[in-house]
Design an enzyme around this catalytic site. Structure first.
Site, PDB file in Angstrom:
ATOM      1  N   THR A   1      37.247   0.164 -15.327  1.00 39.85           N
ATOM      2  CA  THR A   1      37.682  -0.173 -16.678  1.00 39.85           C
ATOM      3  C   THR A   1      38.081  -1.638 -16.849  1.00 39.85           C
ATOM      4  O   THR A   1      38.534  -2.274 -15.896  1.00 39.85           O
ATOM      5  CB  THR A   1      38.886   0.729 -17.058  1.00 39.85           C
ATOM      6  OG1 THR A   1      39.472   0.255 -18.263  1.00 39.85           O
ATOM      7  CG2 THR A   1      39.957   0.717 -15.986  1.00 39.85           C
TER       8      THR A   1
ATOM      9  N   THR B   1      41.715  10.101 -17.634  1.00 41.76           N
ATOM     10  CA  THR B   1      41.479   9.048 -18.641  1.00 41.76           C
ATOM     11  C   THR B   1      42.539   9.010 -19.756  1.00 41.76           C
ATOM     12  O   THR B   1      42.401   8.224 -20.694  1.00 41.76           O
ATOM     13  CB  THR B   1      40.081   9.238 -19.289  1.00 41.76           C
ATOM     14  OG1 THR B   1      39.980  10.573 -19.787  1.00 41.76           O
ATOM     15  CG2 THR B   1      38.970   8.976 -18.309  1.00 41.76           C
TER      16      THR B   1
ATOM     17  N   TYR C   1      47.594   4.111 -15.553  1.00 44.41           N
ATOM     18  CA  TYR C   1      46.146   4.386 -15.567  1.00 44.41           C
ATOM     19  C   TYR C   1      45.385   3.226 -14.932  1.00 44.41           C
ATOM     20  O   TYR C   1      44.551   3.420 -14.044  1.00 44.41           O
ATOM     21  CB  TYR C   1      45.675   4.609 -17.015  1.00 44.41           C
ATOM     22  CG  TYR C   1      44.169   4.574 -17.212  1.00 44.41           C
ATOM     23  CD1 TYR C   1      43.370   5.642 -16.824  1.00 44.41           C
ATOM     24  CD2 TYR C   1      43.556   3.456 -17.785  1.00 44.41           C
ATOM     25  CE1 TYR C   1      41.992   5.611 -17.001  1.00 44.41           C
ATOM     26  CE2 TYR C   1      42.171   3.422 -17.972  1.00 44.41           C
ATOM     27  CZ  TYR C   1      41.398   4.496 -17.582  1.00 44.41           C
ATOM     28  OH  TYR C   1      40.037   4.448 -17.757  1.00 44.41           O
TER      29      TYR C   1
ATOM     30  N   ASP D   1      35.338  20.511  -7.917  1.00 43.48           N
ATOM     31  CA  ASP D   1      36.608  19.808  -8.160  1.00 43.48           C
ATOM     32  C   ASP D   1      36.698  18.675  -7.135  1.00 43.48           C
ATOM     33  O   ASP D   1      36.828  18.922  -5.928  1.00 43.48           O
ATOM     34  CB  ASP D   1      37.764  20.814  -7.997  1.00 43.48           C
ATOM     35  CG  ASP D   1      39.129  20.158  -8.164  1.00 43.48           C
ATOM     36  OD1 ASP D   1      39.200  18.914  -8.222  1.00 43.48           O
ATOM     37  OD2 ASP D   1      40.120  20.898  -8.210  1.00 43.48           O
TER      38      ASP D   1
END
Ligand SMILES: NC(=O)c1ccc[n+]([C@@H]2O[C@H](COP(=O)([O-])OP(=O)(O)OC[C@H]3O[C@@H](n4cnc5c(N)ncnc54)[C@H](OP(=O)(O)O)[C@@H]3O)[C@@H](O)[C@H]2O)c1
Length: 288
Positions: A102, A63, A126, A37
């Site tokens: 992104t 995401t 995000y 994790d």
């Protein structure tokens, strides 16, 4: 060469797992939340004491673009805090952190493909957290590579292509936005590009280098949906609508095409057109 992959059960991680079989000389260690994790600093420290890695490819991320508007703290933890931990762990191991970002870091008001150096202007929680991760890598990492990609899909996981296939079979018509322009990216192609970059190693003196990677070409989500229906022989009618007609919690950039000149120049990468890659993905889904 030892390569640690985090978030390895997601779309990109699964593609790397599949591709790894073709690289017997590379020693991969694939992990996901159940055994590593990345929001748990102690777990990361323990892992790095027991294992060696020269590269860490981080495929883990929060995401869920719309859900992030309701869960900003969760998105921050996974997309920023965990990436700070990864950067620190990589520094301790003298490893290079390969981090995926992104096209949504851009504002989307442009009209020509975004270069790595263009001004960012994230529009959603995000996107803000993904840019925060980039800042973390740039501030902390002694050696880092950030790969920004767009509109990712794969035979694995959840994505637009698989949603369109499902809805196209269930419905007679589908409304899809035509005023958001970008480029789909087949995660198989991105995984190959990432391994090419890792094998070649850093190609500049910058401690942290940013690269853009998507498939070639440009389209709207409407064009992408239409192509998916055409290529898979689904008779569903695709109707173009505006973003205003389909409001979602998170804002998206209207234009987020990435300029890939730098990655092509540094690594001599040939990038397939999005439509060819889409066909490959559909074919692979059919063979299942
Ligand atoms: N998807 C897109 O359209 C798109 C577009 C541009 C850029 N990107 C970026 O590309 C990268 C890869 O995206 P993707 O679509 O492959 O992501 P994905 O399918 O959502 O996979 C993310 C993986 O990370 C795992 N994970 C979640 N929390 C974790 C934790 N605390 N520790 C370790 N692993 C954890 C997830 O497990 P669970 O499933 O169990 O939560 C999942 O296996 C991301 O950085 C993303 O931001 C994606």
């Amino acid at each position: 060469m030892n390569i640690l992959v985090t978030g390895a059960n997601g779309q990109l991680g699964m593609e790397l797992q599949e591709l790894a079989k073709k690289y017997p000389n590379l020693n991969f260690h694939f992990t996901d939340i159940h055994n590593l994790d990345i929001t748990n600093l102690q777990a990361l420290k323990d892992f790095s004491e027991e294992n060696n890695f020269d590269f860490l490819i981080n495929c883990a991320a929060y995401t869920a673009v719309d859900k992030a508007e309701d869960e900003p703290e969760k998105a921050r933890l996974l997309n920023i805090t965990a990436v700070e931990y990864l950067a620190e762990i990589c520094n301790l191991k003298n490893a290079t952190l390969v981090h995926i970002s992104t096209d949504y870091v851009f504002g989307g008001q442009g009209y020509k493909p975004y270069k790595e150096t263009d001004k960012t202007a994230p529009q959603s929680t995000y996107a803000i957290t993904k840019l925060g991760a980039e800042e973390a890598v740039k501030t902390i990492s002694k050696s880092g590579i950030i790969v920004r990609t767009s509109w990712l899909y794969s035979t694995y996981g959840h994505n637009f292509l698989k949603t369109m296939l499902r809805l196209g079979k269930e419905r007679d018509e589908l409304k899809v936005v035509f005023d958001q322009i970008g480029t789909p990216t087949y995660a198989t192609d991105l995984a190959k590009a990432i391994l090419t970059v890792v094998i070649a190693g850093k190609q500049s003196d910058n401690p942290v280098e940013i690269y853009h990677y998507s498939n070639e070409g440009v389209c709207s989500w409407y064009d992408f949906a239409l192509a998916i229906m055409e290529e898979s022989g689904i008779k569903c009618k695709v109707i173009p609508i505006t973003t205003k007609e389909y409001p979602l919690p998170a804002e998206r950039p209207f234009y987020s095409v990435l300029d890939k000149s730098l990655i092509k120049k540094h690594f001599d990468i040939e990038i397939p057109h999005w439509r060819e890659s889409m066909k490959s993905c559909l074919q692979k889904l059919n063979e299942r």
